[in-house]
Write a protein that holds these residues in place. Structure first.
Motif, PDB file in Angstrom:
ATOM      1  N   UNK A  70       0.838  -1.199   0.000  1.00  0.00           N
ATOM      2  CA  UNK A  70       0.000   0.000   0.000  1.00  0.00           C
ATOM      3  C   UNK A  70       0.878   1.257   0.000  1.00  0.00           C
ATOM      4  N   UNK A  71       1.928   1.252   0.811  1.00  0.00           N
ATOM      5  CA  UNK A  71       2.846   2.388   0.870  1.00  0.00           C
ATOM      6  C   UNK A  71       3.541   2.640  -0.458  1.00  0.00           C
ATOM      7  N   UNK A  72       3.708   1.571  -1.236  1.00  0.00           N
ATOM      8  CA  UNK A  72       4.323   1.686  -2.559  1.00  0.00           C
ATOM      9  C   UNK A  72       3.287   2.008  -3.639  1.00  0.00           C
ATOM     10  N   UNK A  73       2.020   2.145  -3.223  1.00  0.00           N
ATOM     11  CA  UNK A  73       0.976   2.527  -4.163  1.00  0.00           C
ATOM     12  C   UNK A  73       0.314   1.388  -4.904  1.00  0.00           C
ATOM     13  N   UNK A  74       0.503   0.142  -4.434  1.00  0.00           N
ATOM     14  CA  UNK A  74      -0.078  -1.011  -5.116  1.00  0.00           C
ATOM     15  C   UNK A  74      -1.153  -1.648  -4.231  1.00  0.00           C
ATOM     16  N   UNK A  75      -2.352  -1.117  -4.328  1.00  0.00           N
ATOM     17  CA  UNK A  75      -3.465  -1.591  -3.504  1.00  0.00           C
ATOM     18  C   UNK A  75      -3.846  -3.039  -3.829  1.00  0.00           C
ATOM     19  N   UNK A  76      -3.726  -3.432  -5.094  1.00  0.00           N
ATOM     20  CA  UNK A  76      -4.068  -4.804  -5.498  1.00  0.00           C
ATOM     21  C   UNK A  76      -3.166  -5.818  -4.792  1.00  0.00           C
ATOM     22  N   UNK A  77      -1.860  -5.549  -4.792  1.00  0.00           N
ATOM     23  CA  UNK A  77      -0.921  -6.450  -4.101  1.00  0.00           C
ATOM     24  C   UNK A  77      -1.138  -6.417  -2.592  1.00  0.00           C
ATOM     25  N   UNK A  78      -1.504  -5.267  -2.059  1.00  0.00           N
ATOM     26  CA  UNK A  78      -1.790  -5.160  -0.634  1.00  0.00           C
ATOM     27  C   UNK A  78      -2.940  -6.073  -0.261  1.00  0.00           C
ATOM     28  N   UNK A  79      -4.023  -5.998  -1.026  1.00  0.00           N
ATOM     29  CA  UNK A  79      -5.203  -6.843  -0.740  1.00  0.00           C
ATOM     30  C   UNK A  79      -4.881  -8.329  -0.907  1.00  0.00           C
ATOM     31  N   UNK A  80      -4.064  -8.643  -1.906  1.00  0.00           N
ATOM     32  CA  UNK A  80      -3.670 -10.047  -2.121  1.00  0.00           C
ATOM     33  C   UNK A  80      -2.865 -10.568  -0.924  1.00  0.00           C
ATOM     34  N   UNK A  81      -1.976  -9.739  -0.406  1.00  0.00           N
ATOM     35  CA  UNK A  81      -1.184 -10.141   0.763  1.00  0.00           C
ATOM     36  C   UNK A  81      -2.094 -10.393   1.956  1.00  0.00           C
ATOM     37  N   UNK A  82      -3.064  -9.539   2.146  1.00  0.00           N
ATOM     38  CA  UNK A  82      -3.984  -9.682   3.279  1.00  0.00           C
ATOM     39  C   UNK A  82      -4.907 -10.885   3.114  1.00  0.00           C
ATOM     40  N   UNK A  83      -5.146 -11.278   1.862  1.00  0.00           N
ATOM     41  CA  UNK A  83      -5.983 -12.442   1.596  1.00  0.00           C
ATOM     42  C   UNK A  83      -5.170 -13.738   1.638  1.00  0.00           C
ATOM     43  N   UNK A  84      -3.857 -13.618   1.826  1.00  0.00           N
ATOM     44  CA  UNK A  84      -3.006 -14.794   1.913  1.00  0.00           C
ATOM     45  C   UNK A  84      -2.590 -15.351   0.567  1.00  0.00           C
TER      46      UNK A  84
END
Length: 85
Positions: A70-84
């Motif tokens: 998220x800090x790097x501006x990639x919300x899609x990857x952030x959500x994927x990380x949180x979804x495991x």
């Protein structure tokens, strides 16, 4: 910064002691994250999650991985990380 270098040295010195290594690597990554160096923090948190997938700090590392993305501006990857994923 001197504190970051010291924390990194501490992590390297106790690398072979798994429970301490896990805690030290998380602390190093968290210090780097607090300095808003999201790329370096991401490398550390991902390394921790890969090295100790069932570790005590792994859920926290996965949360921080998402926050780094998220800090790097990639919300899609952030959500994927949180979804495991």
């Amino acid at each position: 910064d001197r504190n970051i270098r010291g924390a990194c040295r501490l992590g390297e010195e106790i690398e072979n002691v798994r429970p301490l290594r896990e805690s030290a690597q998380f602390q190093v990554a968290d210090i780097v994250y607090a300095q808003k160096d999201f790329r370096a923090a991401l490398i550390e948190f991902e390394g921790l999650a890969a090295a100790v997938p069932n570790g005590a700090k792994t859920p926290d590392a996965l949360l921080k991985i998402g926050l780094c993305h998220r800090g790097l501006g990639d919300e899609k990857k952030a959500r994927a990380a949180w979804a495991g994923r």
